[in-house]
Design an enzyme around this catalytic site. Structure first.
Site, PDB file in Angstrom:
ATOM      1  N   ARG A 129       3.677   4.260  -5.244  1.00 30.00           N
ATOM      2  CA  ARG A 129       3.999   5.668  -4.953  1.00 30.00           C
ATOM      3  C   ARG A 129       5.227   5.806  -4.076  1.00 30.00           C
ATOM      4  O   ARG A 129       5.882   6.830  -4.075  1.00 30.00           O
ATOM      5  CB  ARG A 129       2.827   6.347  -4.235  1.00 30.00           C
ATOM      6  CG  ARG A 129       1.573   6.497  -5.050  1.00 30.00           C
ATOM      7  CD  ARG A 129       0.418   6.986  -4.187  1.00 30.00           C
ATOM      8  NE  ARG A 129       0.721   8.266  -3.540  1.00 30.00           N
ATOM      9  CZ  ARG A 129       0.668   9.436  -4.157  1.00 30.00           C
ATOM     10  NH1 ARG A 129       0.312   9.499  -5.415  1.00 30.00           N
ATOM     11  NH2 ARG A 129       0.971  10.550  -3.507  1.00 30.00           N
ATOM     12  N   PRO A 145     -11.946  -9.727   2.719  1.00 28.68           N
ATOM     13  CA  PRO A 145     -12.467  -8.722   3.654  1.00 28.68           C
ATOM     14  C   PRO A 145     -12.118  -9.028   5.104  1.00 28.68           C
ATOM     15  O   PRO A 145     -12.112  -8.132   5.946  1.00 28.68           O
ATOM     16  CB  PRO A 145     -13.985  -8.756   3.421  1.00 28.68           C
ATOM     17  CG  PRO A 145     -14.261  -9.977   2.631  1.00 28.68           C
ATOM     18  CD  PRO A 145     -13.006 -10.380   1.940  1.00 28.68           C
ATOM     19  N   ASP A 152       2.357  13.652   2.008  1.00 30.78           N
ATOM     20  CA  ASP A 152       1.018  13.087   1.850  1.00 30.78           C
ATOM     21  C   ASP A 152       0.375  12.840   3.204  1.00 30.78           C
ATOM     22  O   ASP A 152       1.067  12.655   4.197  1.00 30.78           O
ATOM     23  CB  ASP A 152       1.100  11.726   1.129  1.00 30.78           C
ATOM     24  CG  ASP A 152       1.092  11.870  -0.382  1.00 30.78           C
ATOM     25  OD1 ASP A 152       0.753  12.951  -0.877  1.00 30.78           O
ATOM     26  OD2 ASP A 152       1.432  10.876  -1.055  1.00 30.78           O
ATOM     27  N   GLU A 182     -17.337 -16.805  -2.334  1.00 24.86           N
ATOM     28  CA  GLU A 182     -17.418 -16.603  -0.878  1.00 24.86           C
ATOM     29  C   GLU A 182     -16.042 -16.588  -0.214  1.00 24.86           C
ATOM     30  O   GLU A 182     -15.941 -16.496   0.997  1.00 24.86           O
ATOM     31  CB  GLU A 182     -18.310 -17.677  -0.248  1.00 24.86           C
ATOM     32  CG  GLU A 182     -19.779 -17.542  -0.595  1.00 24.86           C
ATOM     33  CD  GLU A 182     -20.376 -16.192  -0.200  1.00 24.86           C
ATOM     34  OE1 GLU A 182     -20.204 -15.771   0.945  1.00 24.86           O
ATOM     35  OE2 GLU A 182     -21.000 -15.552  -1.072  1.00 24.86           O
TER      36      GLU A 182
HETATM   37  N1  ADE Z   1     -12.442  -9.004  -1.333  1.00 25.22           N
HETATM   38  C1  ADE Z   1     -13.718  -8.684  -1.070  1.00 25.22           C
HETATM   39  N2  ADE Z   1     -13.812  -7.635  -0.244  1.00 25.22           N
HETATM   40  C2  ADE Z   1     -12.517  -7.259   0.037  1.00 25.22           C
HETATM   41  C3  ADE Z   1     -11.950  -6.253   0.847  1.00 25.22           C
HETATM   42  N3  ADE Z   1     -12.691  -5.392   1.547  1.00 25.22           N
HETATM   43  N4  ADE Z   1     -10.602  -6.162   0.899  1.00 25.22           N
HETATM   44  C4  ADE Z   1      -9.821  -7.039   0.215  1.00 25.22           C
HETATM   45  N5  ADE Z   1     -10.323  -8.013  -0.562  1.00 25.22           N
HETATM   46  C5  ADE Z   1     -11.652  -8.135  -0.647  1.00 25.22           C
END
Ligand code: ADE
Length: 229
Positions: free
Chosen positions: A154, A89, A169, A116
């Site tokens: 794609r 993330p 697109d 984590e």
């Molecule tokens: N792993 C956990 N959350 C994620 C996200 N938002 N993007 C990529 N990998 C992740």
């Protein structure tokens, strides 16, 4: 284009890879996908892949040894060196421009995080980039890897029958507009008519109308999602 997926949950992928556009693209040899289980590269009777963070804190981290050794083994499976991508993330946020640049590579190695996250030495050891699919936290990187494979595939020539459709697109033109409204039959549905201009047969006016609609849709979207263009 070859994708290598490195994961602790290989069982999540077969359905995704065999259906619809991707299944057909693999059958036609346009894309190749291989899935490898990180645990196969873990040592000891418990095949441990995660451990507690130094300095304390919640949860467990993926250990560098099994992940790095697994990716190195995966790299040896094909002579083309793969660009290694860690899904997390905190990584660079994916957008269509980034998808287009990934589609120009010939091989991507997608490493799915869990728990984590990754020990911080994994990225430099593998010369990897970190990508996120959005500002929210998933249980792991597997769904993010699927998103990247879908969006990149794609753009591989031949995967979408009608290349013009990919060019039209959302986010695809030079101005990266989202698509405006589209209509199919019937001409009227529950009192809602198809805009008259689309039935006019005047292709130049239709193209101008569509461009205006796309600009308006893009403007409205930016208003309700300030993190977007
Ligand atoms: N792993 C956990 N959350 C994620 C996200 N938002 N993007 C990529 N990998 C992740």
């Amino acid at each position: 284009m070859r994708f290598d997926i490195v994961t602790l949950f290989p069982e999540l992928f077969p359905g995704f890879l065999s259906g619809s556009l991707l299944g057909a693209a693999r059958a036609a040899g346009l894309i190749e996908v291989s899935v490898t289980d990180i645990r196969d590269h873990a040592s000891g009777i418990h095949r441990q892949v995660d451990d507690r963070p130094f300095g304390g804190g919640p949860g467990m981290l993926l250990m560098p040894g099994p992940v790095v050794e697994c990716v190195e083994a995966v790299q040896r499976c094909d002579p083309r060196p793969g660009q290694v991508i860690l899904l997390s993330p905190g990584g660079r946020r994916l957008d269509q421009e980034l998808v287009e640049s990934l589609a120009r590579r010939e091989r991507l190695v997608l490493v799915c995080g869990r728990y984590e996250g990754f020990d911080a030495r994994i990225a430099p050891a593998l010369d990897a980039e970190e990508f996120s699919i959005g500002d929210y936290v998933l249980s792991g990187g597997e769904v993010a890897a699927m998103v990247i494979i879908d969006a990149v595939s794609r753009l591989v020539p031949g995967v979408i029958g009608d290349a013009e459709s990919a060019r039209q697109d959302s986010f695809s033109g030079a101005d990266r507009l989202v698509e405006g409204p589209q209509y199919t039959r019937p001409r009227e549905f529950r009192g809602l008519p198809v805009p008259e201009i689309l039935l006019s047969g005047d292709h130049a006016r239709i193209a101008t109308w569509r461009h205006e609609q796309a600009r308006e849709a893009t403007r409205r979207r930016a208003e309700c999602s300030p993190n977007t263009r």
